[in-house]
Design an enzyme around this catalytic site. Structure first.
Site, PDB file in Angstrom:
ATOM      1  N   ASP A 188      41.902  39.271  39.212  1.00  0.00           N
ATOM      2  CA  ASP A 188      40.903  39.455  38.174  1.00  0.00           C
ATOM      3  C   ASP A 188      40.194  38.150  37.822  1.00  0.00           C
ATOM      4  OD1 ASP A 188      39.853  41.342  36.054  1.00  0.00           O
ATOM      5  OD2 ASP A 188      40.685  39.806  34.738  1.00  0.00           O
ATOM      6  N   GLU A 225      37.818  39.308  42.136  1.00  0.00           N
ATOM      7  CA  GLU A 225      36.668  39.819  41.395  1.00  0.00           C
ATOM      8  C   GLU A 225      35.853  38.626  40.894  1.00  0.00           C
ATOM      9  OE1 GLU A 225      35.473  41.872  37.167  1.00  0.00           O
ATOM     10  OE2 GLU A 225      37.100  40.436  37.435  1.00  0.00           O
TER      11      GLU A 225
END
Length: 485
Positions: free
Chosen positions: A232, A263
């Site tokens: 993340d 990400e």
């Protein structure tokens, strides 16, 4: 993985009844039979919101639904025992498991510490806007419910470099840099420095923090047996950290390759290339620019030039490290990065990631199973597209091989062919349009052969000529997938 396909096995508003791990345990074989080869599972550890926390407000990385913390033992998705059982079942069915890793921040501290901090400009994080003064921050993490099991480390203010919540004012509208701390480098340069995102921002330059995260990675893979990670918010964490973290894990596991996708939320393809370079290509990235192409195409309809659908995308410029997707938990309606792809275009978008040679495609749970939820005063319905996705998966598994030839020569109707190989000799021709019904003359190098539309949209059989060319049609605003009989 040859012709592999990931499913993101959750969405933001999935029920918080603790049944997701059990559902996976029951459906893993069906997903494998459908053609999914990997599942990206949501964060499995305890969040500050307890049983309703999606998992991104990280509290305790070592609590996988085992300890009574934040007023719950289980997480939103179930217990540690259910999690480990579901992983084993999926892997036995031939599916790899990718775990979600959130190292950017911690939330829900157990105790307040009084610390000195300085306000920084939200839009220019390098510019102080106050003198140093004392604030109250929830930066002490005791994990008392775990009682030092798996790790005895407690977290204090010096494990972080910045935060936004001041317990004295009970507000989170100021950005505070902590005394003797600096924002990390090797992060996105948006807002001058985009180290800070939310909650208590981890200082990965601190040796104890780095050591604990390295140890957690070893412990987590040893405990769960996962095959890889979705990481993340990498644009907010120094790029060399995950290079080092993944290298550390690979050494620990005897050189075993651990797939990871980061990400990095940016439409700027150059920013993605820069991150890949600075992290030595150790992890793939989600193709965010392609998602926004899908979003724009779905909103613009026939005015969008389909010939440009892959321009300035990661899958076109660096396909080996591109994970392609149509939608995810952040882009769905009512979420922080809301940019949904309209329902009519989703079959076209999924064909563009599932039926082509380049990229590692990821299917969104809510696009496969559908979803209904309410938030911000809005009723939202995400429709299931499993009927066509299943057909695309089957075509990918049986026909997605060999050379690919593109026919991107019309603004509204495009197509491509896959020519097969020795083990998979069948040819495939795909044609789609964002306007009126269309057709595309394409060479499948199969003279005098019959092709049928696997989508069922068109019932006629197409016959190729003596030179292997065929005129392949599709309905308006739709797609047809022509497979050699």
């Amino acid at each position: 993985m040859n012709n592999g396909v990931i499913m993101q096995y959750y969405h933001w508003y999935i029920s918080n009844d603790g049944t997701l791990w059990d559902k996976l345990d029951k459906t893993a074989n069906d997903l494998a039979n459908a053609g999914f080869t990997a599942l990206w599972l949501p964060p499995a550890y305890k969040g500050s919101g307890g049983a309703s926390d999606v998992g991104y407000a990280v509290y305790d990385l070592f609590d996988l639904g085992e300890f009574n913390q934040k007023n719950t033992v289980r997480t939103k998705y179930g217990t540690r025992e259910q999690y480990l059982k579901a992983i084993k079942t999926a892997q036995d069915a031939g599916i790899q498991i990718y775990a979600d890793v959130v190292f950017n921040h911690k939330d829900g501290g157990d105790e307040i510490e009084r610390i000195f901090a300085q306000e920084m400009d939200w839009n220019d994080r390098n510019r102080p806007v106050s003198d140093w003064y004392e604030i109250a921050a929830y930066t002490k993490f005791n994990f008392s419910g775990r009682e030092d099991k798996y790790s005895s480390m407690k977290w204090y203010w010096w494990c972080f470099d910045s935060l936004s919540y001041n317990a004295d004012t009970k507000r989170a509208d100021k950005l505070y840099r902590l005394k003797d701390k600096h924002f990390e480098t090797e992060v996105s340069q948006e807002h001058g420095n985009y180290d800070y995102l939310m909650a208590n921002d981890l200082d990965t330059g601190n040796d104890l923090v780095r050591g604990e995260l390295m140890y957690w990675g070893r412990w987590f893979v040893d405990t769960t047996g996962v095959n890889g990670f979705r990481i993340d918010a990498v644009k907010h964490i120094r790029s060399t950290f995950f290079r080092d973290w993944l290298n550390h894990l690979r050494v620990h596991f005897g050189g075993r390759e651990i797939f990871s996708v980061g990400e990095y939320w940016s439409q700027d393809t150059d920013a993605l290339h820069g991150y890949i370079a600075s992290s030595d290509g150790r992890l793939s990235l989600f193709d965010v620019p392609l998602h926004f192409k899908f979003h724009q195409a779905s909103r613009q309809g026939s005015s969008f030039d389909l010939r440009s659908i892959f321009d300035r995308t990661l899958v076109k410029e660096q396909p080996a490290l591109a994970v392609t997707f149509v939608e995810n938990h952040d882009t769905q309606p009512c979420q922080s990065l809301e940019s949904p792809v309209e329902p009519w275009f989703k079959p076209l978008a999924y064909a563009l990631i599932l039926l082509r040679r380049e990229g590692y495609p990821c299917v969104f749970y809510a696009d496969y199973y559908g979803a209904q939820y309410q938030d911000k005063g809005r009723d939202n319905t995400l429709y299931s597209h499993s009927f066509l996705i299943d057909k695309f998966l089957k075509a990918r598994r049986e026909y997605g091989f060999g050379d690919q030839h593109d026919y991107f020569d019309h603004p509204n109707t495009i197509g491509w062919t896959r020519l097969g190989n020795g083990a998979h000799p069948g040819a495939m021709a795909v044609v789609l349009t964002n306007s009126a019904p269309g057709n595309k003359w394409m060479n499948v190098f199969r003279p005098n052969q019959e092709f049928y539309d696997a989508t069922g949209h068109i019932n006629n059989i197409i016959h190729t000529n003596n030179d292997g060319w065929g005129n392949f049609p599709c309905p308006g605003g739709s797609i047809s997938v022509w497979l050699q009989k």
